[in-house]
Design a protein around this motif. Sequence first.
Motif, PDB file in Angstrom:
ATOM      1  N   ASP A  61       0.989 -13.834   5.865  1.00 49.47           N
ATOM      2  CA  ASP A  61      -0.222 -13.508   6.634  1.00 49.47           C
ATOM      3  C   ASP A  61      -0.741 -12.160   6.125  1.00 49.47           C
ATOM      4  OD1 ASP A  61      -2.244 -13.148   8.458  1.00 49.47           O
ATOM      5  OD2 ASP A  61      -0.914 -12.788  10.165  1.00 49.47           O
ATOM      6  N   VAL A  84      -7.165   0.824  -1.203  1.00 52.77           N
ATOM      7  CA  VAL A  84      -7.082  -0.297  -0.264  1.00 52.77           C
ATOM      8  C   VAL A  84      -5.607  -0.632  -0.055  1.00 52.77           C
ATOM      9  CG1 VAL A  84      -9.336  -1.319  -0.754  1.00 52.77           C
ATOM     10  CG2 VAL A  84      -7.318  -2.106  -2.025  1.00 52.77           C
ATOM     11  N   THR A  85      -5.302  -1.053   1.155  1.00 55.31           N
ATOM     12  CA  THR A  85      -3.924  -1.353   1.533  1.00 55.31           C
ATOM     13  C   THR A  85      -3.813  -2.831   1.868  1.00 55.31           C
ATOM     14  OG1 THR A  85      -3.656   0.868   2.438  1.00 55.31           O
ATOM     15  CG2 THR A  85      -2.067  -0.791   3.155  1.00 55.31           C
ATOM     16  N   VAL A  95      -1.455  -5.292   3.843  1.00 52.42           N
ATOM     17  CA  VAL A  95      -0.322  -5.449   4.758  1.00 52.42           C
ATOM     18  C   VAL A  95      -0.047  -6.943   4.823  1.00 52.42           C
ATOM     19  CG1 VAL A  95       0.562  -5.101   7.097  1.00 52.42           C
ATOM     20  CG2 VAL A  95      -0.977  -3.393   6.078  1.00 52.42           C
ATOM     21  N   ILE A 142       2.475  -9.836   6.029  1.00 49.57           N
ATOM     22  CA  ILE A 142       3.609 -10.162   6.892  1.00 49.57           C
ATOM     23  C   ILE A 142       4.085 -11.570   6.563  1.00 49.57           C
ATOM     24  CG2 ILE A 142       4.385 -10.538   9.265  1.00 49.57           C
ATOM     25  CD1 ILE A 142       2.762  -8.277  10.163  1.00 49.57           C
ATOM     26  N   ILE A 199       7.879  -7.466   5.500  1.00 49.81           N
ATOM     27  CA  ILE A 199       6.529  -6.902   5.426  1.00 49.81           C
ATOM     28  C   ILE A 199       6.377  -6.094   4.145  1.00 49.81           C
ATOM     29  CG2 ILE A 199       4.842  -5.362   6.527  1.00 49.81           C
ATOM     30  CD1 ILE A 199       6.102  -6.014   9.214  1.00 49.81           C
ATOM     31  N   TYR A 232       3.906  -3.396   2.530  1.00 49.18           N
ATOM     32  CA  TYR A 232       2.798  -2.450   2.702  1.00 49.18           C
ATOM     33  C   TYR A 232       2.487  -1.958   1.296  1.00 49.18           C
ATOM     34  CZ  TYR A 232       0.118   1.572   4.461  1.00 49.18           C
ATOM     35  OH  TYR A 232      -0.871   2.487   4.743  1.00 49.18           O
ATOM     36  N   THR A 252      -3.353  -9.046   5.163  1.00 44.29           N
ATOM     37  CA  THR A 252      -4.554  -8.338   5.629  1.00 44.29           C
ATOM     38  C   THR A 252      -4.876  -7.242   4.628  1.00 44.29           C
ATOM     39  OG1 THR A 252      -3.857  -8.653   7.929  1.00 44.29           O
ATOM     40  CG2 THR A 252      -5.612  -7.049   7.528  1.00 44.29           C
ATOM     41  N   LEU A 253      -6.103  -7.239   4.135  1.00 45.65           N
ATOM     42  CA  LEU A 253      -6.554  -6.165   3.256  1.00 45.65           C
ATOM     43  C   LEU A 253      -7.329  -5.162   4.105  1.00 45.65           C
ATOM     44  CD1 LEU A 253      -6.259  -5.633   0.225  1.00 45.65           C
ATOM     45  CD2 LEU A 253      -8.565  -6.549  -0.079  1.00 45.65           C
ATOM     46  N   CYS A 254      -6.930  -3.890   4.020  1.00 40.08           N
ATOM     47  CA  CYS A 254      -7.509  -2.913   4.957  1.00 40.08           C
ATOM     48  C   CYS A 254      -7.628  -1.534   4.307  1.00 40.08           C
ATOM     49  CB  CYS A 254      -6.649  -2.848   6.227  1.00 40.08           C
ATOM     50  SG  CYS A 254      -4.899  -2.481   5.956  1.00 40.08           S
ATOM     51  N   ARG A 255      -8.228  -0.620   5.069  1.00 43.36           N
ATOM     52  CA  ARG A 255      -8.318   0.776   4.639  1.00 43.36           C
ATOM     53  C   ARG A 255      -7.822   1.684   5.751  1.00 43.36           C
ATOM     54  NH1 ARG A 255     -12.946  -0.523   1.481  1.00 43.36           N
ATOM     55  NH2 ARG A 255     -12.503  -0.002  -0.691  1.00 43.36           N
ATOM     56  N   VAL A 256      -7.212   2.796   5.360  1.00 44.27           N
ATOM     57  CA  VAL A 256      -6.754   3.799   6.326  1.00 44.27           C
ATOM     58  C   VAL A 256      -7.977   4.470   6.952  1.00 44.27           C
ATOM     59  CG1 VAL A 256      -5.443   5.937   6.614  1.00 44.27           C
ATOM     60  CG2 VAL A 256      -4.674   4.214   4.961  1.00 44.27           C
ATOM     61  N   VAL A 257      -7.997   4.565   8.286  1.00 45.11           N
ATOM     62  CA  VAL A 257      -9.079   5.296   8.946  1.00 45.11           C
ATOM     63  C   VAL A 257      -8.616   6.638   9.498  1.00 45.11           C
ATOM     64  CG1 VAL A 257     -10.548   3.305   9.411  1.00 45.11           C
ATOM     65  CG2 VAL A 257      -8.825   3.952  11.100  1.00 45.11           C
TER      66      VAL A 257
END
Lengths: 107, 107
Positions: A95, A12-13, A15, A17, A61, A63, A97-102
């Motif tokens: 700000d 999980v990534t 990001v 800001i 930022i 990452y 955001t927890l995300c996944r690489v698609v």
Amino acid sequence: MPTMIDPEQDIVTLVNIFTVAPANRQELVDALEVATAEVMRHRQGFVSANFHVSLDGTRVINYAQWRSEADFQAMLADPTAREHMVSASALAVADPTLCRVVSVHGT
Amino acid sequence: MPTMIDPEQDIVTLVNIFTVAPANRQELVDALEVATAEVMRHRQGFVSANFHVSLDGTRVINYAQWRSEADFQAMLADPTAREHMVSASALAVADPTLCRVVSVHGT
């Protein structure tokens, strides 16, 4: 050390800001680097943190990569980690955001 | 193909956060991937584009690398590239930041 972005991994990534006043920018970068070196990198599942400064100087930022969402949530619940996050939030507006690489497209 | 983050390179990074309605999310990802494959990757100085979707499904994030700021600005001025950016902006609200890596911390 270079950090790889790879959609084959279950990472999980985060990001995050930070909008920051110019007078606080370097202090924020320093605080994030200290938090990473002293706390984050020793938490289970930490993979990397990568700090960037915007060309206009108004944003920092992070990452950051964590091995799993569970590892990331465990870090969030850690009192020492929280203390560092509170320090950073006193210097800037975060700000996250927890995300996944698609997908990844490279040359 | 994995993408490396490396502070030793003079690369500029675009972190573009799209806030998107769930109904438009997949269409946005598809549009960004088509724009990358057909246009962006053929522009001078393109290094990589890396698409992420937030765990809550409300954001799509592009972490893109360009060899230099001049190459990135030339892409922005390209009419075909602009056409794709307008298409993406019809699907979501974009919040782009152009930045440089200042430090990398890995395990």
